[in-house]
Design an enzyme around this catalytic site. Structure first.
Site, PDB file in Angstrom:
ATOM      1  N   HIS A  60     111.550   7.859  94.636  1.00 46.81           N
ATOM      2  CA  HIS A  60     111.778   7.834  96.094  1.00 46.81           C
ATOM      3  C   HIS A  60     113.127   7.164  96.395  1.00 46.81           C
ATOM      4  CE1 HIS A  60     108.724   9.476  98.708  1.00 46.81           C
ATOM      5  NE2 HIS A  60     109.141   8.741  99.716  1.00 46.81           N
ATOM      6  N   ARG A 109     112.049  16.688 101.104  1.00 45.31           N
ATOM      7  CA  ARG A 109     112.852  17.905 101.186  1.00 45.31           C
ATOM      8  C   ARG A 109     113.768  18.053  99.978  1.00 45.31           C
ATOM      9  NH1 ARG A 109     114.131  16.492 107.373  1.00 45.31           N
ATOM     10  NH2 ARG A 109     113.328  14.519 106.520  1.00 45.31           N
ATOM     11  N   TYR A 120      99.709  16.192  99.253  1.00 44.65           N
ATOM     12  CA  TYR A 120      99.815  14.736  99.306  1.00 44.65           C
ATOM     13  C   TYR A 120      98.750  14.070  98.440  1.00 44.65           C
ATOM     14  CZ  TYR A 120     103.231  15.117 103.086  1.00 44.65           C
ATOM     15  OH  TYR A 120     104.352  15.397 103.819  1.00 44.65           O
TER      16      TYR A 120
END
Length: 385
Positions: free
Chosen positions: A206, A214, A248
């Site tokens: 991350h 995206r 998710y």
């Protein structure tokens, strides 16, 4: 419970290769089908496919993150970036930025992944954002980077990424791995495995303040395209959007350890389904071109407008078909004119009618191609539905 990056075996992702063999073979077969199908397209049809597929991906990868874009503006921006004729409509920074990233991804598929490329994509995706500190560079904040849901005070932490100080070294290792595992390089990996691990690895780090989803999906698209040696226009984000909650959930489960078989099996099903969506779109565009060519000069302006509106819905068509009221809304025609126009379109073989009177619904005469969900069984067999 520690996250995957806190485990001593990070980032040594491992998986059961044999459970992915069938999916890997099917992906390569589908890639051949796609290449064979697009050979039947004219340049104009190929350009249309490129714009349709890229705009759908641009919109759906944004919608997964809760950002709704305007399709006409995205397509206008894409056409401009691709050097095609455009209506020159005003385009907001969000639509222009995601269009720029999609075209850059499309044109640079053979190029190695690099920090400069990722930072360039980030500047594009975040175009117009005014509330970010770190744009076009890795995150630098001291606060934990967490994925949370729920109200303040009762928030649930779905994932916490490595501290910002670790991001540069983690990304250097990730980029090196991505480039080493490309086809023809030192440690080549099969297509779905490499794309799935690349997405999981990137999302686990991350590295950006915003836009990780995206750009992570763009990296997966790059890996899939590199495996086939050409742009695939795979409908990956559109397929993930249709399974957003499962996406998710699967990522959250995968973020808790480095045994990644179940994540890769989930991703493989999505990628194969995405391929099928793209192939269905190509076949649909071929059918569209044939029908419109046959009807050229035989439609009034209203009829042409309604047909083009139906075609924009894609291979699955209007849900429930086109009602007379919808035709009137699209064209501005009176009820009597609508009745005549629709009867004429049925007579010319453009539409097929189901039902009578106020229950009548109209469908395009071309075959509609809904694509069922694709999953892998525990033994790696491909299942539909």
């Amino acid at each position: 419970m520690p996250w995957n990056w806190q485990k001593p075996d990070w980032p040594a992702f491992r998986w059961e290769h044999e459970r992915l063999d069938n999916a890997e073979k099917q992906f390569l077969v589908n890639g051949g089908v796609f290449v064979g199908t697009i050979r039947h397209l004219t340049k104009q049809e190929h350009d249309q496919l490129t714009v349709e597929a890229m705009s759908t991906e641009a919109m759906t990868t944004s919608e997964i993150e809760g950002e709704i874009l305007d399709r006409a503006s995205v397509q206008s921006a894409l056409r401009k970036q691709l050097g095609l004729a455009t209506d020159e409509r005003p385009v907001r920074p969000a639509e222009r930025g995601i269009a720029e990233m999609m075209v850059d991804l499309y044109r640079s598929l053979a190029d190695p992944l690099s920090e400069e490329m990722l930072f360039r994509w980030h500047r594009m995706v975040m175009s117009g954002s005014r509330n970010l500190r770190d744009v076009g560079l890795y995150r630098t904040g001291a606060e934990p980077m967490q994925v949370v849901s729920g109200p303040i005070g009762e928030a649930r932490v779905h994932f916490e990424a490595p501290p910002s100080a670790r991001v540069p070294s983690e990304m250097k290792r990730f980029i090196g791995w991505f480039n080493r595992t490309a086809p023809g390089r030192e440690e080549p990996l099969s297509a779905l495995t490499r794309a799935g691990i690349a997405h999981l690895h990137f999302e686990s780090i991350h590295p950006l303040e915003d836009g990780n989803g995206r750009i992570g999906r763009a990296i997966a698209e790059k890996a899939l395209a590199q495996s086939l040696g050409q742009p695939t226009l795979t409908a990956l984000a559109a397929t993930i959007l249709a399974r957003r909650k499962n996406y998710y959930d699967a990522l959250e489960a995968a973020n808790k350890g480095n045994e990644s078989t179940h994540w890769l099996m989930w991703f493989a099903g999505v990628a194969i389904e995405a391929q099928r969506r793209t192939i269905a779109l190509v076949e649909f565009l071929i059918d569209k071109a044939k029908l419109l060519d046959r009807l050229k000069g035989h439609l009034n302006v209203r009829q042409e407008k309604a047909l083009l509106s139906m075609f924009r819905e894609g291979p699955e068509g209007f849900k429930g078909g086109l009602a007379a009221g919808k035709y009137s809304t699209i064209t501005g025609a009176s009820p009597a004119t609508t009745t005549r126009d629709l009867a004429d379109l049925v007579g010319k073989g453009a539409l097929v009618r189901e039902g009578e009177r106020r229950y009548a619904r109209y469908h395009l005469s071309v075959p509609l191609r809904p694509v069922p969900h694709v999953t892998l069984t525990e033994h790696g067999e491909i299942a539909e539905g």
